[in-house]
Enzyme design. Structure first.
Site, PDB file in Angstrom:
ATOM      1  N   CYS A   1       0.834  -1.211   0.000  1.00 59.48           N
ATOM      2  CA  CYS A   1       0.000   0.000   0.000  1.00 59.48           C
ATOM      3  C   CYS A   1       0.870   1.263   0.000  1.00 59.48           C
ATOM      4  O   CYS A   1       1.441   1.605  -1.017  1.00 59.48           O
ATOM      5  CB  CYS A   1      -0.987  -0.028   1.162  1.00 59.48           C
ATOM      6  SG  CYS A   1      -2.392   1.101   0.901  1.00 59.48           S
TER       7      CYS A   1
ATOM      8  N   HIS B   1      -3.507  -5.141   0.500  1.00 58.23           N
ATOM      9  CA  HIS B   1      -2.994  -5.504   1.822  1.00 58.23           C
ATOM     10  C   HIS B   1      -2.938  -7.025   1.975  1.00 58.23           C
ATOM     11  O   HIS B   1      -3.860  -7.642   2.514  1.00 58.23           O
ATOM     12  CB  HIS B   1      -3.859  -4.888   2.919  1.00 58.23           C
ATOM     13  CG  HIS B   1      -3.627  -3.433   3.129  1.00 58.23           C
ATOM     14  ND1 HIS B   1      -2.768  -2.939   4.087  1.00 58.23           N
ATOM     15  CD2 HIS B   1      -4.123  -2.352   2.482  1.00 58.23           C
ATOM     16  CE1 HIS B   1      -2.745  -1.621   4.027  1.00 58.23           C
ATOM     17  NE2 HIS B   1      -3.565  -1.234   3.061  1.00 58.23           N
TER      18      HIS B   1
ATOM     19  N   GLU C   1      -1.204  -8.714   4.016  1.00 61.86           N
ATOM     20  CA  GLU C   1      -0.994  -9.162   5.395  1.00 61.86           C
ATOM     21  C   GLU C   1      -2.281  -9.662   6.049  1.00 61.86           C
ATOM     22  O   GLU C   1      -2.245 -10.423   7.021  1.00 61.86           O
ATOM     23  CB  GLU C   1      -0.369  -8.042   6.236  1.00 61.86           C
ATOM     24  CG  GLU C   1      -1.279  -6.873   6.589  1.00 61.86           C
ATOM     25  CD  GLU C   1      -1.331  -5.781   5.538  1.00 61.86           C
ATOM     26  OE1 GLU C   1      -1.697  -4.640   5.904  1.00 61.86           O
ATOM     27  OE2 GLU C   1      -1.029  -6.062   4.362  1.00 61.86           O
TER      28      GLU C   1
END
Length: 259
Positions: free
Chosen positions: A113, A221, A223
């Site tokens: 990001c 994202h 994660e």
């Protein structure tokens, strides 16, 4: 044998709206520890506290995280406007030269990001302050309401270059991702290769051409749910493999996918 160390770029934050801290999302640490199989180390991104050369010595790789503040437009030759939002000049001062040093050395990093945008700016690129205002673009921002599961839900497809490094990692030329960003790439920096796009043309996956090490960076994202998501897991596995290769003798190896 100890695991290699991944420096996770922290963000400034106020605890209880009063106490200043350097913070990192726990999902970043979990992805590095449980998927990349490395030791996560939170970095206070402030040149008053740490130096790029010291970070390069103590860490084997880096995760350039997302964050609410944006890269200051003066870093790419433009004047700030209200649309650019908040800034973190201390983080700019650490991460931009860190990216350039890693590219030169072949030391691996994964941009996420804001980190994706930092990589582009570090290499001389520019950013749009608000892509949803561009003709033909959709709103990529985080939904204002809902649970975390709803905010990080898969929202659009990303089309990757056939045979490119992201295709190699994911094993598919099309993947589904979340989307939680307002800014986006305007002009790619020198050696920046846009390797994946959203349906509206927004760049979503990049790497640095001819860089000797791992430089894959994504606008979404990964994660979130990294241990189980079929896109996030191979990305963090491939990053972990690159970090372990670097840690062995401090030199890069060709991109490979970890199991």
């Amino acid at each position: 044998m100890s695991r290699p160390v991944v420096g996770i770029i922290g963000n400034v934050h106020l605890l209880n709206d009063q106490y200043p801290v350097h913070a990192g999302g726990s999902m970043n640490s979990a992805a590095v520890a449980s998927v990349s199989d490395c030791t996560p180390l939170l970095i206070p991104a402030d040149p008053a506290l740490c130096r790029v050369e010291d970070l390069l010595d103590c860490c084997d790789g880096f995760v350039l995280t997302g964050g609410r503040p944006n890269v200051h437009p003066e870093e790419y030759g433009e004047a700030p406007t209200e649309a650019h939002g908040a800034f973190d000049r201390a983080r700019d001062a650490i991460v931009l030269p860190l990216v350039r040093a890693c590219v030169e050395r072949g030391q691996p990093f994964l941009g996420i990001c804001r980190g994706f945008q930092e990589v582009n700016v570090a290499m001389g690129g520019t950013l749009y302050p608000e892509i949803r205002e561009l003709p033909g673009r959709t709103n990529h921002r985080m939904p204002p309401d809902g649970t975390l599961e709803e905010k990080f839900a898969l929202r659009h497809e990303v089309t990757l270059t056939e045979g490119g490094p992201f295709h190699q990692v994911f094993g598919s030329p099309k993947v589904m991702t979340n989307t939680l960003h307002g800014q986006g790439i305007k002009a790619p920096g020198a050696r920046i290769v846009i390797d994946g796009h959203a349906p509206d043309g927004t760049p979503e996956a990049i790497y640095v051409r001819d860089a000797p090490g791992f430089t894959l960076s994504v606008q979404w994202h990964p994660e979130w749910n990294a241990k189980n998501d079929p896109v996030s897991r191979p990305l963090f596995c491939a990053f972990g493999a690159a970090v372990r290769d670097w840690a062995k003798d401090k030199r890069p190896y060709p991109l490979r996918q970890a199991g």
